[in-house]
Design an enzyme around this catalytic site. Structure first.
Site, PDB file in Angstrom:
ATOM      1  N   ARG A  18       0.835  -1.209   0.000  1.00  0.00           N
ATOM      2  CA  ARG A  18       0.000   0.000   0.000  1.00  0.00           C
ATOM      3  C   ARG A  18       0.866   1.254   0.000  1.00  0.00           C
ATOM      4  O   ARG A  18       0.431   2.309  -0.401  1.00  0.00           O
ATOM      5  CB  ARG A  18      -0.834   0.052   1.291  1.00  0.00           C
ATOM      6  CG  ARG A  18      -1.959  -0.927   1.373  1.00  0.00           C
ATOM      7  CD  ARG A  18      -2.466  -1.040   2.811  1.00  0.00           C
ATOM      8  NE  ARG A  18      -3.065   0.175   3.341  1.00  0.00           N
ATOM      9  CZ  ARG A  18      -4.353   0.473   3.285  1.00  0.00           C
ATOM     10  NH1 ARG A  18      -5.179  -0.350   2.698  1.00  0.00           N
ATOM     11  NH2 ARG A  18      -4.824   1.578   3.798  1.00  0.00           N
ATOM     12  N   ARG A  33       9.099   6.740  -3.499  1.00  0.00           N
ATOM     13  CA  ARG A  33       9.358   7.614  -4.645  1.00  0.00           C
ATOM     14  C   ARG A  33      10.647   8.424  -4.503  1.00  0.00           C
ATOM     15  O   ARG A  33      11.074   8.719  -3.402  1.00  0.00           O
ATOM     16  CB  ARG A  33       8.185   8.530  -4.969  1.00  0.00           C
ATOM     17  CG  ARG A  33       7.319   9.063  -3.919  1.00  0.00           C
ATOM     18  CD  ARG A  33       6.320  10.035  -4.556  1.00  0.00           C
ATOM     19  NE  ARG A  33       4.956   9.535  -4.485  1.00  0.00           N
ATOM     20  CZ  ARG A  33       4.141   9.761  -3.462  1.00  0.00           C
ATOM     21  NH1 ARG A  33       4.551  10.459  -2.427  1.00  0.00           N
ATOM     22  NH2 ARG A  33       2.922   9.293  -3.464  1.00  0.00           N
ATOM     23  N   ARG A  86      -8.246  -7.075  14.111  1.00  0.00           N
ATOM     24  CA  ARG A  86      -7.590  -6.160  15.022  1.00  0.00           C
ATOM     25  C   ARG A  86      -8.601  -5.089  15.390  1.00  0.00           C
ATOM     26  O   ARG A  86      -9.407  -4.662  14.549  1.00  0.00           O
ATOM     27  CB  ARG A  86      -6.370  -5.493  14.370  1.00  0.00           C
ATOM     28  CG  ARG A  86      -5.275  -6.443  14.006  1.00  0.00           C
ATOM     29  CD  ARG A  86      -4.656  -7.119  15.200  1.00  0.00           C
ATOM     30  NE  ARG A  86      -3.806  -6.210  15.965  1.00  0.00           N
ATOM     31  CZ  ARG A  86      -3.266  -6.540  17.135  1.00  0.00           C
ATOM     32  NH1 ARG A  86      -3.501  -7.722  17.679  1.00  0.00           N
ATOM     33  NH2 ARG A  86      -2.490  -5.680  17.778  1.00  0.00           N
ATOM     34  N   ARG A  89      -0.269   5.634  16.658  1.00  0.00           N
ATOM     35  CA  ARG A  89      -0.213   6.986  16.099  1.00  0.00           C
ATOM     36  C   ARG A  89      -1.063   7.952  16.904  1.00  0.00           C
ATOM     37  O   ARG A  89      -1.908   7.538  17.693  1.00  0.00           O
ATOM     38  CB  ARG A  89      -0.629   6.990  14.626  1.00  0.00           C
ATOM     39  CG  ARG A  89      -1.986   6.396  14.343  1.00  0.00           C
ATOM     40  CD  ARG A  89      -2.200   6.209  12.825  1.00  0.00           C
ATOM     41  NE  ARG A  89      -3.465   5.523  12.563  1.00  0.00           N
ATOM     42  CZ  ARG A  89      -3.804   4.996  11.393  1.00  0.00           C
ATOM     43  NH1 ARG A  89      -3.003   5.065  10.365  1.00  0.00           N
ATOM     44  NH2 ARG A  89      -4.965   4.390  11.248  1.00  0.00           N
ATOM     45  N   GLU A 128      -3.949   6.052  19.231  1.00  0.00           N
ATOM     46  CA  GLU A 128      -4.514   4.765  18.805  1.00  0.00           C
ATOM     47  C   GLU A 128      -3.687   3.610  19.339  1.00  0.00           C
ATOM     48  O   GLU A 128      -2.477   3.542  19.101  1.00  0.00           O
ATOM     49  CB  GLU A 128      -4.557   4.681  17.269  1.00  0.00           C
ATOM     50  CG  GLU A 128      -5.464   5.712  16.651  1.00  0.00           C
ATOM     51  CD  GLU A 128      -5.669   5.505  15.156  1.00  0.00           C
ATOM     52  OE1 GLU A 128      -5.194   4.493  14.597  1.00  0.00           O
ATOM     53  OE2 GLU A 128      -6.320   6.373  14.541  1.00  0.00           O
ATOM     54  N   TYR A 170      -9.481  -5.966   3.531  1.00  0.00           N
ATOM     55  CA  TYR A 170      -8.897  -4.696   3.973  1.00  0.00           C
ATOM     56  C   TYR A 170      -9.205  -3.644   2.889  1.00  0.00           C
ATOM     57  O   TYR A 170      -8.346  -3.249   2.134  1.00  0.00           O
ATOM     58  CB  TYR A 170      -7.392  -4.916   4.165  1.00  0.00           C
ATOM     59  CG  TYR A 170      -6.601  -3.807   4.826  1.00  0.00           C
ATOM     60  CD1 TYR A 170      -7.204  -2.680   5.363  1.00  0.00           C
ATOM     61  CD2 TYR A 170      -5.217  -3.911   4.915  1.00  0.00           C
ATOM     62  CE1 TYR A 170      -6.443  -1.691   5.964  1.00  0.00           C
ATOM     63  CE2 TYR A 170      -4.453  -2.932   5.516  1.00  0.00           C
ATOM     64  CZ  TYR A 170      -5.075  -1.822   6.037  1.00  0.00           C
ATOM     65  OH  TYR A 170      -4.311  -0.845   6.627  1.00  0.00           O
ATOM     66  N   ASP A 217     -10.357  -0.051   1.258  1.00  0.00           N
ATOM     67  CA  ASP A 217     -10.398   1.397   1.456  1.00  0.00           C
ATOM     68  C   ASP A 217     -11.810   1.896   1.116  1.00  0.00           C
ATOM     69  O   ASP A 217     -12.572   1.191   0.456  1.00  0.00           O
ATOM     70  CB  ASP A 217      -9.382   2.086   0.539  1.00  0.00           C
ATOM     71  CG  ASP A 217      -7.960   1.920   1.048  1.00  0.00           C
ATOM     72  OD1 ASP A 217      -7.790   1.722   2.257  1.00  0.00           O
ATOM     73  OD2 ASP A 217      -7.024   1.998   0.230  1.00  0.00           O
TER      74      ASP A 217
END
Ligand code: UDP
Length: 366
Positions: free
Chosen positions: A172, A176, A249, A281, A301, A349, A351
């Site tokens: 994911r 770059r 989770r 995070r 979290e 999973y 999006d």
């Protein structure tokens, strides 16, 4: 009692998109949800004018023009671009892995220098096919980045060793060789102006909704109310866990209103990538909408293994769970009156854009 074309179990994005499409085509829908509100995990709670992403941060991004147009026809999006910061034992790094990160790690200043460094790091995996997340990460970016920015974060988030996790999770993340901190590769990205609840309310325009309604508590009555059912809850729960429980989770949020603090961390998302910090995070919600309120709200979290009674967030798509899911899927295929869709019912999973796309396609099949 009113009879409906569809009873939709779960008022998350899949259920609401399906309901919206069905309603546009003249079908009647009843959407129910066990929670006291609609929106599923994209639901936001307004605290002092700040939209707090109550069930975790959601950033809309897509490469699908049709989906982007679909959501923009319902609500305007702002220009928020996700560019998280990683905090590893107090050192700061930009994410995703880009020229800024490579400079911070190795002092390299040009793409050629960075590529040479990554190439040297990748040698460890040369000629081998990555079989798990650890091998995938090392073959993508090498050991330095793996150890500071991936390993401990991933093991905290999933509660499993990186060698036991599927490689796709890490794919994911882009790599770059430009100074570009945009986390996503997709050309379209943003947050609905006014928050996600606006999007959900528009999707549910003209749809009957019943919140605080437990499908399983009144399954027979509810099932008799419609020709077809769209079920978006956990697939194992639907079949009463007959083959055993799938793993998920869950996330525990420690949300705090910091009165009089205008700006706590200067960014919406800061990932704590070391194992010493117990949370994964900190989200500072106002930055998703460039908020200028005098106060701020933050959420730490904590990632935990799901147990019955807590909220399932992430499916754990390892081999054992995938095999178990296949068995449930076989049962689901036999339920001719029921459509299974969304992250929990498809154990995927997903999006947000993919959920919408899948609901649009599923309605088209109808
Ligand atoms: N990840 C990581 N370090 C980070 C952020 C993410 O190693 O700082 C890995 C981790 O394995 C995680 C995956 O990338 O599960 C996907 O992260 P993302 O933030 O996209 O997931 P989300 O929780 O937002 O769905």
């Amino acid at each position: 009692m009113k009879h409906y074309d569809y009873l939709i179990v779960g008022a998350g994005l899949f259920g609401c998109t399906f309901a919206h499409q069905a309603t546009l085509h003249g079908k009647s829908c009843l959407v129910i949800d066990v929670r006291s509100h609609t929106g599923g995990n994209i639901y936001c709670e307004n605290v002092k004018g700040i939209n707090v992403h109550k069930y975790g941060a959601h950033i809309f991004h897509t490469a699908n023009k049709r989906v982007w147009k679909y959501v923009n026809d319902l609500v305007e999006f702002n220009r928020y671009t996700n560019s998280p910061i990683a905090n590893y034992k107090g050192e700061f790094y930009n994410l995703p892995f880009n020229m800024n990160t490579f400079y911070q790690l190795w002092g390299v200043k040009t793409p050629a220098e960075a590529q040479a460094k990554i190439k040297e790091q990748q040698q460890e995996m040369e000629g081998q096919n990555p079989k798990n997340l650890e091998e995938q990460a090392i073959s993508l970016v090498g050991r330095d980045i793996y150890e500071k920015l991936i390993k401990e974060y991933t093991e905290k988030q999933w509660g499993r060793k990186c060698t036991e996790l599927p490689a796709f999770i890490i794919r994911r993340l882009p790599v770059r060789f430009t100074f570009d901190n945009n986390y996503f590769r997709d050309p379209y990205q943003g947050i609905p102006i006014g928050g996600y609840n606006v999007l959900i309310d528009r999707l549910l325009d003209g749809v009957d909704v019943c919140v605080s309604t437990d499908f399983f508590a009144e399954k027979n009555v509810l099932t008799a109310m419609a020709d077809k059912i769209v079920y978006t809850g956990a697939i194992d729960a639907y079949f009463n866990y007959c083959y055993g429980k799938l793993s998920y989770r869950t996330v525990r949020f420690e949300t705090e209103l910091l009165e009089g603090v205008e700006n706590y961390q200067g960014n919406a998302v800061v990932n704590y990538t070391d194992a010493v910090t117990p949370f994964t995070r900190i989200i500072e919600h106002k930055h998703f909408e460039f908020g200028t309120q005098p106060d701020t709200v933050i959420s730490r979290e904590y990632s935990l293994e799901w147990t019955e009674g807590s909220e399932p967030y992430y499916p754990v798509n390892d081999v054992t769970n995938e095999d178990l899911y296949k068995k449930y899927k076989e049962l689901a295929c036999k339920e001719k009156k029921v459509i299974f869709g969304g992250r929990l019912a498809e154990y995927k999973y997903y999006d947000m854009d993919k959920v919408i796309e899948s609901a649009l396609n599923r309605y088209e099949q109808e």
